[in-house]
Design a protein around this motif. Structure first.
Motif: not given
Length: 115
Positions: A10-29
């Motif tokens: 899964x991936x975020x649909x939009x960026x969070x605050x700078x320096x945190x989880x963003x659209x380039x982050x990938x979660x493997x559950x």
């Protein structure tokens, strides 16, 4: 109850605050017998882990992450699992940092090519 998250990316649909989880982050559950866990990385996050439980369509977990600048942070999240019309899964999340100030909401969705 929506289907299992086990093995889904899964991936975020939009960026969070700078320096945190963003659209380039990938979660493997991963999921087994009411336990939920994931590894994540990408963007400003070098490595992150979450661990918790699932009851029905509700996830309750804690997360910890290492950022590119060498700092670490941790927090708590409660998510609702939603199945989208196209069959992908979405997590609607409410989170709060425990290691620093801040809280918010976010949405992560199963990648379209991960079905």
């Amino acid at each position: 109850m929506a289907r299992s998250l086990n093995g889904l990316v899964l991936a975020p649909v939009e960026d969070q605050a700078p320096g945190q989880v963003g659209t380039r982050t990938r979660f493997t559950y991963h999921e087994k017998d009411g336990e939920i866990w994931a590894e994540y990385s990408g963007g400003d996050v070098v490595r992150g882990h979450l661990v918790g439980t699932r009851e029905g369509d509700r996830l309750d977990f804690r997360y910890v992450q290492l950022k590119r600048d060498g700092s670490t942070s941790s927090g708590h999240c409660v998510s609702r699992v939603v199945e989208l019309a196209d069959g992908r899964l979405r997590l609607e999340e409410t989170w709060e940092w425990e290691s620093q100030a801040g809280s918010g909401t976010s949405v992560v969705e199963q990648l379209a090519d991960d079905r």
